[in-house]
Design an enzyme around this catalytic site. Structure first.
Site, PDB file in Angstrom:
ATOM      1  N   PHE A  16       0.846  -1.197   0.000  1.00 24.53           N
ATOM      2  CA  PHE A  16       0.000   0.000   0.000  1.00 24.53           C
ATOM      3  C   PHE A  16       0.876   1.239   0.000  1.00 24.53           C
ATOM      4  O   PHE A  16       1.770   1.395   0.833  1.00 24.53           O
ATOM      5  CB  PHE A  16      -0.906   0.010   1.238  1.00 24.53           C
ATOM      6  CG  PHE A  16      -1.694   1.276   1.418  1.00 24.53           C
ATOM      7  CD1 PHE A  16      -2.595   1.693   0.445  1.00 24.53           C
ATOM      8  CD2 PHE A  16      -1.541   2.051   2.555  1.00 24.53           C
ATOM      9  CE1 PHE A  16      -3.326   2.860   0.602  1.00 24.53           C
ATOM     10  CE2 PHE A  16      -2.271   3.221   2.734  1.00 24.53           C
ATOM     11  CZ  PHE A  16      -3.162   3.634   1.757  1.00 24.53           C
ATOM     12  N   GLY A  17       0.614   2.132  -0.949  1.00 22.30           N
ATOM     13  CA  GLY A  17       1.320   3.397  -1.024  1.00 22.30           C
ATOM     14  C   GLY A  17       0.406   4.550  -0.680  1.00 22.30           C
ATOM     15  O   GLY A  17      -0.693   4.668  -1.245  1.00 22.30           O
ATOM     16  N   TYR A  18       0.824   5.401   0.241  1.00 21.90           N
ATOM     17  CA  TYR A  18       0.017   6.551   0.651  1.00 21.90           C
ATOM     18  C   TYR A  18       0.776   7.864   0.472  1.00 21.90           C
ATOM     19  O   TYR A  18       0.264   8.934   0.795  1.00 21.90           O
ATOM     20  CB  TYR A  18      -0.419   6.405   2.115  1.00 21.90           C
ATOM     21  CG  TYR A  18       0.731   6.265   3.093  1.00 21.90           C
ATOM     22  CD1 TYR A  18       1.318   7.375   3.694  1.00 21.90           C
ATOM     23  CD2 TYR A  18       1.231   5.007   3.413  1.00 21.90           C
ATOM     24  CE1 TYR A  18       2.375   7.238   4.579  1.00 21.90           C
ATOM     25  CE2 TYR A  18       2.284   4.855   4.303  1.00 21.90           C
ATOM     26  CZ  TYR A  18       2.846   5.972   4.884  1.00 21.90           C
ATOM     27  OH  TYR A  18       3.903   5.835   5.757  1.00 21.90           O
ATOM     28  N   GLY A  19       2.009   7.785  -0.041  1.00 22.49           N
ATOM     29  CA  GLY A  19       2.819   8.970  -0.304  1.00 22.49           C
ATOM     30  C   GLY A  19       3.296   8.934  -1.746  1.00 22.49           C
ATOM     31  O   GLY A  19       2.496   8.814  -2.677  1.00 22.49           O
ATOM     32  N   SER A  20       4.609   8.976  -1.936  1.00 24.91           N
ATOM     33  CA  SER A  20       5.146   9.047  -3.300  1.00 24.91           C
ATOM     34  C   SER A  20       4.888   7.793  -4.112  1.00 24.91           C
ATOM     35  O   SER A  20       4.910   7.841  -5.350  1.00 24.91           O
ATOM     36  CB  SER A  20       6.654   9.331  -3.256  1.00 24.91           C
ATOM     37  OG  SER A  20       7.351   8.275  -2.614  1.00 24.91           O
ATOM     38  N   GLU A 107      13.258   1.380   2.311  1.00 20.34           N
ATOM     39  CA  GLU A 107      12.594   1.803   3.534  1.00 20.34           C
ATOM     40  C   GLU A 107      13.572   1.929   4.697  1.00 20.34           C
ATOM     41  O   GLU A 107      13.621   1.090   5.583  1.00 20.34           O
ATOM     42  CB  GLU A 107      11.454   0.840   3.874  1.00 20.34           C
ATOM     43  CG  GLU A 107      10.409   0.758   2.781  1.00 20.34           C
ATOM     44  CD  GLU A 107       9.926   2.112   2.316  1.00 20.34           C
ATOM     45  OE1 GLU A 107       9.706   3.006   3.153  1.00 20.34           O
ATOM     46  OE2 GLU A 107       9.786   2.304   1.114  1.00 20.34           O
TER      47      GLU A 107
END
Length: 234
Positions: A16-20, A107
């Site tokens: 899940f990506g919530y930024g870039s 990360e």
């Protein structure tokens, strides 16, 4: 669905990506699904020494905060949507090990691995997704900040991945493109403040001091994946 209400574990690997990651996806994905997670609040409360800032002048990027913890804090942005919108990516089965290695390298700087149910916008069943979060106990977590001071900090910050304000404005644009309801008031307010700072600077109403020296946009660390774009978090 598992007995506790969580999506069942499968052999598929989703992130899940919530930024870039919304506009700069990971390598080797074969599905991109817009949707949301719940139980969290998105905030620009993570320092970035490696992408949108430097060790001497860290920038600011987003992380997720558990909603129950966020509710115990004093935040000038005192409301947040129940849904944290973003994108889930399914990684091709034969590339999972390679992408996991890429993500482990990517990360750093305070982010750790977590798993959370992701709810696709099309109404299909929830998906168990991996997500990288900078939790409050990591040394890059800043906690609540005055929105204007935060916007000014983002405006002048820069790192190997580029201008911090480009990250902010790109995130606002990417979120607004996912759905009519996918905007984030925290992100939008900071974006509006940054645009106003830029307007005042361009019209000579404001002098903004940045860094004394230009920041190199070259990375020192290379993963096994042939990267052509920045390797930011989340």
């Amino acid at each position: 669905m598992a007995a506790n209400g969580a999506p069942p574990e499968t052999d598929e690997f989703w992130i899940f990506g919530y930024g870039s990651l919304i506009w700069k996806p990971p390598p080797h994905y074969d599905r991109r699904v817009p949707g949301w997670v719940t139980g969290y609040v998105r905030r620009f409360w993570q320092a970035s020494q490696d992408h949108r800032g430097t060790p001497e002048e860290p920038g600011r990027v987003v992380t997720l905060i558990e909603r129950s913890f966020w509710a115990s804090l004093v935040d000038a942005h005192d409301s947040a949507p129940e849904k944290v919108w973003g994108v889930a990516y399914r990684i091709k089965a034969d590339k999972v090990a390679e992408v996991k290695e890429y993500l482990d390298i990517r990360e750093i700087n305070g982010y750790t691995i977590h798993y959370t149910p992701f709810y696709p916008a099309d109404g299909s069943p929830p998906i168990r997704t991996l997500v990288y979060i900078g939790t409050p106990d990591n040394d890059q977590f800043t906690g609540p900040q005055d929105p204007q001071a935060l916007a000014e900090h983002i405006y002048v910050s820069e790192g190997p991945s580029g201008l911090n304000r480009d990250y902010l404005l790109s995130l606002e644009k990417a979120l607004n493109e996912l759905s009519p309801e996918s905007g984030d008031t925290h992100v939008t307010d900071l974006s509006n403040r940054v645009r106003e700072i830029e307007r005042k600077q361009q019209e000579g109403e404001l002098a903004v001091e940045g860094f004394e020296h230009p920041v190199s946009h070259e990375f020192r660390k290379v993963s096994s994946v042939d990267e052509q774009e920045e390797t930011e978090k989340a």
